[in-house]
Design an enzyme around this catalytic site. Structure first.
Site, PDB file in Angstrom:
ATOM      1  N   HIS A  27      -5.703   2.881  -4.574  1.00 17.50           N
ATOM      2  CA  HIS A  27      -5.750   3.162  -3.130  1.00 17.50           C
ATOM      3  C   HIS A  27      -6.247   4.603  -2.954  1.00 17.50           C
ATOM      4  O   HIS A  27      -5.778   5.313  -2.075  1.00 17.50           O
ATOM      5  CB  HIS A  27      -4.364   2.959  -2.538  1.00 17.50           C
ATOM      6  CG  HIS A  27      -4.323   2.817  -1.045  1.00 17.50           C
ATOM      7  ND1 HIS A  27      -5.279   2.150  -0.310  1.00 17.50           N
ATOM      8  CD2 HIS A  27      -3.410   3.268  -0.138  1.00 17.50           C
ATOM      9  CE1 HIS A  27      -4.954   2.204   0.977  1.00 17.50           C
ATOM     10  NE2 HIS A  27      -3.835   2.882   1.103  1.00 17.50           N
ATOM     11  N   TYR A  37      -6.705   3.024   5.283  1.00 16.39           N
ATOM     12  CA  TYR A  37      -6.868   2.541   6.654  1.00 16.39           C
ATOM     13  C   TYR A  37      -7.800   1.321   6.716  1.00 16.39           C
ATOM     14  O   TYR A  37      -8.219   0.912   7.791  1.00 16.39           O
ATOM     15  CB  TYR A  37      -7.400   3.651   7.580  1.00 16.39           C
ATOM     16  CG  TYR A  37      -6.655   4.960   7.426  1.00 16.39           C
ATOM     17  CD1 TYR A  37      -5.350   5.081   7.904  1.00 16.39           C
ATOM     18  CD2 TYR A  37      -7.229   6.044   6.779  1.00 16.39           C
ATOM     19  CE1 TYR A  37      -4.645   6.267   7.751  1.00 16.39           C
ATOM     20  CE2 TYR A  37      -6.526   7.230   6.608  1.00 16.39           C
ATOM     21  CZ  TYR A  37      -5.241   7.336   7.100  1.00 16.39           C
ATOM     22  OH  TYR A  37      -4.541   8.514   6.934  1.00 16.39           O
ATOM     23  N   ASP A  79       0.813  -1.218   0.000  1.00 17.41           N
ATOM     24  CA  ASP A  79       0.000   0.000   0.000  1.00 17.41           C
ATOM     25  C   ASP A  79       0.844   1.265   0.000  1.00 17.41           C
ATOM     26  O   ASP A  79       2.008   1.254   0.391  1.00 17.41           O
ATOM     27  CB  ASP A  79      -0.856   0.044   1.278  1.00 17.41           C
ATOM     28  CG  ASP A  79      -2.076  -0.840   1.169  1.00 17.41           C
ATOM     29  OD1 ASP A  79      -2.101  -1.714   0.274  1.00 17.41           O
ATOM     30  OD2 ASP A  79      -2.997  -0.661   1.976  1.00 17.41           O
ATOM     31  N   ASP A  80       0.179   2.349  -0.375  1.00 17.55           N
ATOM     32  CA  ASP A  80       0.642   3.740  -0.183  1.00 17.55           C
ATOM     33  C   ASP A  80       1.733   4.195  -1.145  1.00 17.55           C
ATOM     34  O   ASP A  80       2.176   5.328  -1.075  1.00 17.55           O
ATOM     35  CB  ASP A  80       1.125   4.008   1.257  1.00 17.55           C
ATOM     36  CG  ASP A  80       0.014   3.852   2.269  1.00 17.55           C
ATOM     37  OD1 ASP A  80      -1.122   3.550   1.866  1.00 17.55           O
ATOM     38  OD2 ASP A  80       0.284   4.016   3.469  1.00 17.55           O
ATOM     39  N   HIS A 108       3.798  -2.228   3.078  1.00 17.48           N
ATOM     40  CA  HIS A 108       3.831  -0.886   2.493  1.00 17.48           C
ATOM     41  C   HIS A 108       5.153  -0.687   1.754  1.00 17.48           C
ATOM     42  O   HIS A 108       6.207  -0.977   2.336  1.00 17.48           O
ATOM     43  CB  HIS A 108       3.681   0.183   3.583  1.00 17.48           C
ATOM     44  CG  HIS A 108       2.372   0.110   4.299  1.00 17.48           C
ATOM     45  ND1 HIS A 108       2.133  -0.792   5.314  1.00 17.48           N
ATOM     46  CD2 HIS A 108       1.218   0.798   4.129  1.00 17.48           C
ATOM     47  CE1 HIS A 108       0.880  -0.648   5.742  1.00 17.48           C
ATOM     48  NE2 HIS A 108       0.303   0.310   5.039  1.00 17.48           N
TER      49      HIS A 108
END
Ligand code: NI
Length: 502
Positions: free
Chosen positions: A348, A389, A298-299, A442
């Site tokens: 995302h 989240y 993610d991110d 991440h």
């Protein structure tokens, strides 16, 4: 990579400011004159040596915090100034939220902090980075804006006020700003504007070279006004500018002259031939027979992406990358590499907001903008979305269903943001792993590459095969708007649903 025009912010339209240009009647044909306080942001894809730094924090009982800012290779002083500004704001917010929670034990954690960025200008002479900081301590959402500048000629990083020649120029700008604000009615308070560099901390130029000053929410009027900005015509601003200011003004005008239109997203190949339940089959692994897990990142794209891709390639493993749209446009090369190496690129959202706090329209905007940005960068339209989240509500799933997007969360959190020691990350991955598991990591931290290598080594030793999320679901498919935590629990839920029907 074609230029993307990113025009942001909602501005109050002021017709009474001098230099506004011709008045257009409603019946007039052709384009309307551009709103003079709008800044035409430069596509990050046009800036060489660019990386995105991401700071995410989610402590149990604490607020949701996500911040991103650019790092340009030949401007380390600018990166340092951006890092300092972002971490200072984040620290202030974190402390104020915690302080306000004192004595209210038992209350659910609230509050959100989010920093996004744009290039207000980018030329051989200057870089201008606009940070938009949004925060909520549980009540309303307010935003503030700061534009930091880097002069490539004399290699200096500075705040916006340094675009002005001297103190007298700042005083004159404050006078002009007050005059503009006077025309805006009783809600605005022009007297709040003084020749203070802290008030003039977000200055940039529009495509005509007019100087634009942005104020923070609540700075010159009540928060419901949102972004309030004023402008000074190019000719008036010119004599007030420092050498860096003149370079910044020139960069904005030259950028406007060189602009080109991006191809429409609709021209891009659909990754799934338009069938949301049959997303990319990838390597043809049958997870009904094979012990599969899906590693997800993610991110990003971020500081750890290249290392993670190297680690995955070294062990011939495939993964799913849930990319933030505003970072994807900065590093299309990394998204293309993900696709080329057999990984699945997914969404995302655009700027990593907690979707459960947003209106339905804003949720749609976050999902669509994020999807389109990833599509532009990677060449494939992503169908999967992971909500920031992992937070979903009825509105989020309803919008995802309308857009044909399956919602993906995870079943194993490796905790790599909080404690990135590779051995610990791997230990948590192994402890949580099961057939059909979705493992969360991440690609924003540099240590993730090492952790990935360790996770792969240990899970492989336990007989796992690494696949993308849709492969994990195999012939069951994934349903738009449904929340997918792991293929295992999905199977159980379906079995349960069948029982209930019987
Ligand atoms: Ni995230």
């Amino acid at each position: 990579m074609p230029s993307l025009r990113l025009t942001g912010g909602i501005a109050l339209v002021v017709a009474s400011v001098a230099g506004c240009g011709a008045v257009t009647s409603p019946a007039a044909e052709g384009p309307l004159p551009s709103e003079p306080t709008m800044i035409d942001y430069v596509s990050p894809a046009r800036v060489r040596g660019l990386d995105v730094r991401t700071v995410s924090r989610r402590d149990p009982g604490g607020p949701e915090m996500h911040a991103a800012y650019p790092a340009v290779a030949d401007a380390p002083r600018l990166t340092e100034e951006l890092r300092r500004t972002v971490t200072e704001r984040l620290g202030l917010f974190d402390r104020s939220v915690r302080a306000s929670r004192k004595g209210t034990a038992g209350q659910p954690p609230r509050g959100e902090f989010n920093v996004g960025w744009q290039f207000a200008a980018a030329s051989g002479e200057v870089l201008g980075v606009r940070l938009r900081t949004g925060e909520s301590a549980g009540g309303g959402w307010t935003e503030s804006r700061t534009t930091l500048w880097y002069d490539r000629v004399d290699k200096r990083a500075m705040g916006s006020a340094a675009l002005l020649r001297d103190r007298a120029a700042l005083t004159e700008l404050a006078r002009l700003a007050r005059r503009s604000l006077l025309a805006r009615g009783a809600a605005v308070n022009p007297q709040a504007v003084t020749p203070d560099p802290k008030i003039f901390d977000s200055i940039a130029f529009n495509m005509h070279g007019d100087l634009v000053v942005e104020f923070d929410d609540s700075q010159v009027g009540p928060a419901f006004l949102g972004r309030v900005a004023v402008y000074v015509p190019a000719g008036t601003a010119g004599p007030m500018l420092s050498p860096t200011g003149l370079r910044a003004q020139r960069a904005a005008v030259e950028e406007a002259e060189s602009r080109a239109a991006p191809p429409p997203v609709s021209a891009l190949k659909e990754a799934n031939d338009g069938r949301p339940d049959a997303v990319s089959s990838g390597g043809g692994v049958d997870c009904a027979r094979t012990k599969c897990v899906a590693l997800t990142y993610d991110d990003g794209p971020g500081a750890g992406t290249t290392g993670v891709l190297d680690a995955l390639a070294a062990q011939g493993a495939r993964a799913t990358f849930f990319c933030v749209g505003s970072s994807a446009v900065a590093r299309p090369d990394l998204l293309r590499r993900m696709t080329a190496e057999g990984h699945l690129v997914a969404g995302h959202t655009w700027s990593h907001r907690d979707l459960t706090t947003l209106s339905r329209n804003m949720i749609t905007d976050q999902l669509v903008r994020g999807r389109d940005a990833v599509a532009q960068a990677s060449g494939q339209v992503p169908t999967l979305v992971r909500p920031p989240y992992g937070k979903v509500g009825d509105q989020v799933t309803a919008v995802a269903r309308e857009l044909g997007m399956p919602v993906v969360r995870w079943s194993v959190d490796t905790g790599d943001l909080k404690d990135p020691t590779p051995a610990d990350v791997a230990a948590r991955a192994v402890a949580g792993a099961a057939r059909g598991a979705i493992i969360l990591m991440h690609d924003t931290g540099r240590s993730t590459a090492e952790a990935t290598a360790e996770v792969l080594r240990r899970l492989r030793a336990e007989g796992y095969t690494f696949v993308t999320v849709p492969e994990l679901y195999g012939s069951h498919g994934m349903r738009p708007g449904a929340v997918h935590d792991s293929a295992e629990s999905g199977d159980r839920a379906r079995a349960l649903a069948r029982q209930t029907m019987l």
